[in-house]
Design a protein around this motif. Structure first.
Motif, PDB file in Angstrom:
ATOM      1  N   CYS A   1      14.990  25.885 -11.897  1.00 20.12           N
ATOM      2  CA  CYS A   1      15.308  27.058 -12.706  1.00 20.12           C
ATOM      3  C   CYS A   1      16.822  27.211 -12.838  1.00 20.12           C
ATOM      4  O   CYS A   1      17.310  28.238 -13.309  1.00 20.12           O
ATOM      5  N   ASP A   2      17.565  26.211 -12.394  1.00 19.30           N
ATOM      6  CA  ASP A   2      19.020  26.199 -12.496  1.00 19.30           C
ATOM      7  C   ASP A   2      19.444  26.213 -13.973  1.00 19.30           C
ATOM      8  O   ASP A   2      18.758  25.657 -14.841  1.00 19.30           O
ATOM      9  N   SER A   3      20.582  26.828 -14.264  1.00 21.56           N
ATOM     10  CA  SER A   3      21.039  26.961 -15.648  1.00 21.56           C
ATOM     11  C   SER A   3      21.180  25.624 -16.355  1.00 21.56           C
ATOM     12  O   SER A   3      20.849  25.488 -17.541  1.00 21.56           O
ATOM     13  N   ALA A   4      21.700  24.621 -15.633  1.00 18.88           N
ATOM     14  CA  ALA A   4      21.869  23.302 -16.253  1.00 18.88           C
ATOM     15  C   ALA A   4      20.517  22.716 -16.639  1.00 18.88           C
ATOM     16  O   ALA A   4      20.359  22.115 -17.713  1.00 18.88           O
ATOM     17  N   ALA A   5      19.518  22.880 -15.772  1.00 17.64           N
ATOM     18  CA  ALA A   5      18.181  22.378 -16.072  1.00 17.64           C
ATOM     19  C   ALA A   5      17.555  23.168 -17.216  1.00 17.64           C
ATOM     20  O   ALA A   5      16.864  22.601 -18.079  1.00 17.64           O
ATOM     21  N   LEU A   6      17.785  24.483 -17.227  1.00 14.27           N
ATOM     22  CA  LEU A   6      17.245  25.304 -18.318  1.00 14.27           C
ATOM     23  C   LEU A   6      17.831  24.872 -19.655  1.00 14.27           C
ATOM     24  O   LEU A   6      17.122  24.813 -20.667  1.00 14.27           O
ATOM     25  N   ALA A   7      19.134  24.564 -19.652  1.00 12.22           N
ATOM     26  CA  ALA A   7      19.782  24.123 -20.883  1.00 12.22           C
ATOM     27  C   ALA A   7      19.195  22.803 -21.373  1.00 12.22           C
ATOM     28  O   ALA A   7      19.199  22.511 -22.578  1.00 12.22           O
ATOM     29  N   ALA A   8      18.689  22.003 -20.432  1.00 14.12           N
ATOM     30  CA  ALA A   8      18.101  20.705 -20.786  1.00 14.12           C
ATOM     31  C   ALA A   8      16.609  20.805 -21.086  1.00 14.12           C
ATOM     32  O   ALA A   8      15.956  19.787 -21.339  1.00 14.12           O
ATOM     33  N   GLY A   9      16.038  22.020 -21.025  1.00 13.52           N
ATOM     34  CA  GLY A   9      14.641  22.210 -21.405  1.00 13.52           C
ATOM     35  C   GLY A   9      13.668  22.392 -20.269  1.00 13.52           C
ATOM     36  O   GLY A   9      12.457  22.171 -20.442  1.00 13.52           O
ATOM     37  N   ALA A  10      14.121  22.830 -19.092  1.00  9.58           N
ATOM     38  CA  ALA A  10      13.238  22.946 -17.932  1.00  9.58           C
ATOM     39  C   ALA A  10      12.095  23.935 -18.135  1.00  9.58           C
ATOM     40  O   ALA A  10      10.976  23.699 -17.661  1.00  9.58           O
ATOM     41  N   ASP A  11      12.353  25.026 -18.830  1.00  6.43           N
ATOM     42  CA  ASP A  11      11.270  26.002 -19.070  1.00  6.43           C
ATOM     43  C   ASP A  11      10.154  25.373 -19.903  1.00  6.43           C
ATOM     44  O   ASP A  11       8.957  25.589 -19.632  1.00  6.43           O
ATOM     45  N   ARG A  12      10.525  24.605 -20.904  1.00  6.95           N
ATOM     46  CA  ARG A  12       9.513  23.951 -21.742  1.00  6.95           C
ATOM     47  C   ARG A  12       8.739  22.902 -20.936  1.00  6.95           C
ATOM     48  O   ARG A  12       7.522  22.730 -21.133  1.00  6.95           O
ATOM     49  N   VAL A  13       9.432  22.238 -20.028  1.00  5.99           N
ATOM     50  CA  VAL A  13       8.766  21.243 -19.185  1.00  5.99           C
ATOM     51  C   VAL A  13       7.772  21.922 -18.252  1.00  5.99           C
ATOM     52  O   VAL A  13       6.630  21.465 -18.089  1.00  5.99           O
ATOM     53  N   ALA A  14       8.181  23.035 -17.637  1.00  9.91           N
ATOM     54  CA  ALA A  14       7.283  23.762 -16.738  1.00  9.91           C
ATOM     55  C   ALA A  14       6.031  24.222 -17.486  1.00  9.91           C
ATOM     56  O   ALA A  14       4.904  24.110 -16.969  1.00  9.91           O
ATOM     57  N   ALA A  15       6.239  24.745 -18.688  1.00  4.35           N
ATOM     58  CA  ALA A  15       5.091  25.200 -19.490  1.00  4.35           C
ATOM     59  C   ALA A  15       4.186  24.020 -19.853  1.00  4.35           C
ATOM     60  O   ALA A  15       2.947  24.129 -19.800  1.00  4.35           O
ATOM     61  N   ALA A  16       4.791  22.886 -20.195  1.00  5.05           N
ATOM     62  CA  ALA A  16       4.006  21.700 -20.559  1.00  5.05           C
ATOM     63  C   ALA A  16       3.191  21.196 -19.374  1.00  5.05           C
ATOM     64  O   ALA A  16       2.039  20.761 -19.540  1.00  5.05           O
ATOM     65  N   VAL A  17       3.775  21.238 -18.158  1.00  9.58           N
ATOM     66  CA  VAL A  17       3.057  20.799 -16.954  1.00  9.58           C
ATOM     67  C   VAL A  17       1.830  21.690 -16.721  1.00  9.58           C
ATOM     68  O   VAL A  17       0.721  21.200 -16.460  1.00  9.58           O
ATOM     69  N   GLU A  18       2.011  23.003 -16.818  1.00 13.20           N
ATOM     70  CA  GLU A  18       0.904  23.922 -16.586  1.00 13.20           C
ATOM     71  C   GLU A  18      -0.193  23.753 -17.643  1.00 13.20           C
ATOM     72  O   GLU A  18      -1.395  23.764 -17.323  1.00 13.20           O
ATOM     73  N   GLN A  19       0.214  23.570 -18.891  1.00 10.78           N
ATOM     74  CA  GLN A  19      -0.763  23.412 -19.965  1.00 10.78           C
ATOM     75  C   GLN A  19      -1.544  22.103 -19.836  1.00 10.78           C
ATOM     76  O   GLN A  19      -2.768  22.071 -20.017  1.00 10.78           O
ATOM     77  N   GLU A  20      -0.844  21.026 -19.489  1.00 11.42           N
ATOM     78  CA  GLU A  20      -1.505  19.726 -19.361  1.00 11.42           C
ATOM     79  C   GLU A  20      -2.442  19.703 -18.157  1.00 11.42           C
ATOM     80  O   GLU A  20      -3.545  19.138 -18.226  1.00 11.42           O
ATOM     81  N   ALA A  21      -2.014  20.352 -17.070  1.00 11.22           N
ATOM     82  CA  ALA A  21      -2.876  20.420 -15.886  1.00 11.22           C
ATOM     83  C   ALA A  21      -4.146  21.208 -16.198  1.00 11.22           C
ATOM     84  O   ALA A  21      -5.252  20.815 -15.796  1.00 11.22           O
ATOM     85  N   ALA A  22      -3.990  22.319 -16.916  1.00 10.28           N
ATOM     86  CA  ALA A  22      -5.159  23.129 -17.284  1.00 10.28           C
ATOM     87  C   ALA A  22      -6.095  22.342 -18.197  1.00 10.28           C
ATOM     88  O   ALA A  22      -7.324  22.407 -18.057  1.00 10.28           O
ATOM     89  N   ARG A  23      -5.512  21.583 -19.138  1.00  8.63           N
ATOM     90  CA  ARG A  23      -6.334  20.795 -20.060  1.00  8.63           C
ATOM     91  C   ARG A  23      -7.142  19.740 -19.322  1.00  8.63           C
ATOM     92  O   ARG A  23      -8.287  19.455 -19.674  1.00  8.63           O
ATOM     93  N   ARG A  24      -6.576  19.205 -18.245  1.00  8.67           N
ATOM     94  CA  ARG A  24      -7.252  18.157 -17.479  1.00  8.67           C
ATOM     95  C   ARG A  24      -8.096  18.724 -16.326  1.00  8.67           C
ATOM     96  O   ARG A  24      -8.749  17.963 -15.613  1.00  8.67           O
ATOM     97  N   GLY A  25      -8.005  20.046 -16.136  1.00  5.18           N
ATOM     98  CA  GLY A  25      -8.766  20.659 -15.064  1.00  5.18           C
ATOM     99  C   GLY A  25      -8.218  20.334 -13.687  1.00  5.18           C
ATOM    100  O   GLY A  25      -8.958  20.337 -12.699  1.00  5.18           O
ATOM    101  N   GLN A  26      -6.919  20.072 -13.600  1.00  9.03           N
ATOM    102  CA  GLN A  26      -6.295  19.747 -12.316  1.00  9.03           C
ATOM    103  C   GLN A  26      -5.568  20.972 -11.770  1.00  9.03           C
ATOM    104  O   GLN A  26      -4.901  21.708 -12.507  1.00  9.03           O
ATOM    105  N   ASP A  27      -5.722  21.172 -10.479  1.00  9.12           N
ATOM    106  CA  ASP A  27      -5.148  22.346  -9.820  1.00  9.12           C
ATOM    107  C   ASP A  27      -3.694  22.055  -9.460  1.00  9.12           C
ATOM    108  O   ASP A  27      -3.410  21.214  -8.600  1.00  9.12           O
ATOM    109  N   VAL A  28      -2.789  22.754 -10.125  1.00 11.04           N
ATOM    110  CA  VAL A  28      -1.352  22.505  -9.946  1.00 11.04           C
ATOM    111  C   VAL A  28      -0.623  23.824  -9.715  1.00 11.04           C
ATOM    112  O   VAL A  28      -0.918  24.828 -10.382  1.00 11.04           O
TER     113      VAL A  28
END
Length: 521
Positions: free
Chosen positions: A9-36
């Motif tokens: 959640c560091d500013s440098a990571a956020l500037a590089a798209g970390a929030d979008r990556v976190a959202a993508a991880v949660e969405q992909e895990a839910a789509r696959r039915g994996q507990d993350v």
């Protein structure tokens, strides 16, 4: 059991798209039915790999990066929840050479813990220093800090324990602890990373400082450009207060310490401690004449400890592990470690915490990986915009406060900005004067007028030749002497450092013969 994935959640990571990556991880895990379970941690400091995503496995944490949202399905396909191989995989995070070769003392938790998890903080050694301090007399706490050899990490390198001892020995009905988090030097970001990645460490350090000097109120003055740090600190302070690590009765000890965050006024000069105090009092950020020192008459005229973020955040580890433990790192009078920040034309920019004695060659080649452009390095500015420009021939000098002073340089806050062989050092010298002219508070003539005239004189040196150039060089030298000796604070007093070092080491960029560069000494 849910797999744990760490996304910064560091500013440098956020500037590089970390929030979008976190959202993508949660969405992909839910789509696959994996507990993350996604944990937002601080940055490990390898900024070229951000967003750096880690997965906790039986073999430890495995690093992947830089990860973009489009990479997430492929990472799941590769079995990354079990540490599966992938083009973005860097193996066990702790075994990455950039991290493995560091001595992380102040940054021991940054990038490892959830910054706002009290349980995480305690599990990784948090509050041990404050617990010890609660059982010690104020004089004993001050002595421990003195014995550690800790010096101010904001740039001045004044012994922290001596400053604390002065405040402790000055009688007053109210004393203050002020954290200077107005990190404005170019190429510096360690304060921000610490505040965003381990805010409880700063809170604990300030509470210890309060106990040491018998101060009950603290303020963190954070630059307005750091909204994520301000949010993290406010949340952490609220958590600490609700769990009795702040307040009128810290952990039932009967000892009090209160803490507030104040947003800076957006001026570089407010990084100077007396200007900061003026701003904190609601006034215009203008330098105060000294004496009296802030330790005697500081905030609202009361005895005040003013320390940098890294200075205060280092104190808990010293109180937890002992002064000798910290003092054993480093060299000479430069004891402990410093978080160096690599920026500019460098391939692997980021944060490197090393014991004093490391060299620029090690930092910029072994850690930094050479220049980003692939061209040879030519110079590095160490210590922010007021630091000297060092040629490659001086890069084997151990980074130590006294060793750098001997070569007319400064360590400062640990910022290192690298330049390759295409840099025009005359323009860099001009920029130093221009920066001072823009950021001057205007109170003293040498800084306010001298910097403006300095820009003009450097321009004339570059444009002229022969005797005219020699006359302008002599004029610049006199101007620098006036700024060095007559300025009220380090802004005007140190602006000549980059200017004179540029002329001394790179005279050809000014149209000078090497023999003439002696005029800059």
């Amino acid at each position: 059991m849910a797999a744990t994935i760490f996304v910064p959640c560091d500013s440098a990571a956020l500037a590089a798209g970390a929030d979008r990556v976190a959202a993508a991880v949660e969405q992909e895990a839910a789509r696959r039915g994996q507990d993350v379970r996604v944990v937002r941690n601080g940055s490990r400091g390898m900024l070229w790999l951000e967003p750096l995503v880690e997965v906790r496995t039986q073999a430890g944490r495995i690093a992947y990066g830089p990860v973009q949202p489009g990479d997430v399905p492929g990472l799941f396909d590769a079995g990354w929840l079990d540490g599966g191989g992938h083009a973005l995989c860097h193996g066990p995070t702790d075994e990455i050479p950039y991290l493995r070769e560091q001595e992380r003392l102040t940054f021991a938790r940054v990038g490892i813990t959830d910054p706002l998890s009290l349980a995480d903080y305690e599990a990784h050694g948090g509050w041990r220093g404050l617990r010890n301090a609660l059982d010690m007399a104020p004089e004993a706490v001050v002595q421990a800090v003195m014995n550690s050899g800790l010096r101010g990490r904001g740039g001045a390198a004044f012994p922290t324990g001596i400053k604390w001892k002065t405040v402790l020995s000055t009688p007053a009905s109210q004393k203050y602890i002020v954290c200077n988090a107005d990190e404005g030097d170019s190429g510096t970001f360690s304060d921000r990373m610490l505040m965003e990645g381990d805010p409880f460490a700063l809170i604990e350090g300030m509470a210890i400082a309060g106990l040491a000097v018998e101060a009950t109120q603290g303020f963190i003055y954070v630059r307005s450009e750091y909204p994520h740090a301000i949010a993290a600190l406010n949340a952490a302070i609220d958590i600490a207060r609700r769990n009795n690590w702040l307040g009128d009765d810290i952990q039932g000890s009967g000892k009090a310490f209160h803490l507030e965050v104040r947003k800076g006024a957006g001026a570089y000069i407010c990084g100077e401690e007396t200007s900061l105090l003026e701003s904190l009092e609601g006034k215009r950020g203008v330098v105060r004449a000294k004496p009296p020192l802030p330790a005697i008459q500081g905030l609202f005229g009361q005895p005040t400890v003013v320390n940098n973020v890294i200075s205060l955040a280092t104190v808990p580890a010293i109180l937890a592990n002992g002064a000798a433990w910290y003092r054993d790192y480093g060299m000479g009078r430069s004891q402990g470690t410093l978080p160096f920040q690599l920026a500019g034309n460098v391939r692997h920019g980021g944060l490197v915490e090393k014991a004093f004695g490391v060299t620029l060659n090690t930092l910029l080649h072994d850690f930094g990986g050479g220049s980003a452009s692939g061209r040879p390095f030519r110079a590095a500015q160490v210590g922010g915009p007021l630091g000297a420009y060092l040629p490659v021939s001086q890069w084997d000098t151990p980074i130590d406060y006294e060793a750098y002073a001997a070569i007319s340089a400064m360590v400062g806050h640990g910022g290192v900005v690298a330049f390759d062989d295409t840099v025009d050092m005359a323009q860099m010298a001009r920029y130093a004067m221009e920066f001072c002219a823009i950021e001057s508070c205007g109170k003293c003539t040498p800084c306010r007028i001298g910097s403006t005239r300095g820009v003009e004189v450097i321009e004339r040196i570059v444009r002229s030749d022969g005797e005219a150039r020699e006359r302008q060089l002599a004029l610049l030298n006199d101007l620098c002497d006036t700024m060095l000796g007559g300025s009220l604070c380090a802004l005007g007093g140190m602006t000549p450092f980059p200017v004179q070092s540029a002329i001394r080491h790179f005279p050809e960029d000014f149209g000078l013969d090497p023999a003439m560069s002696a005029c800059a000494d």
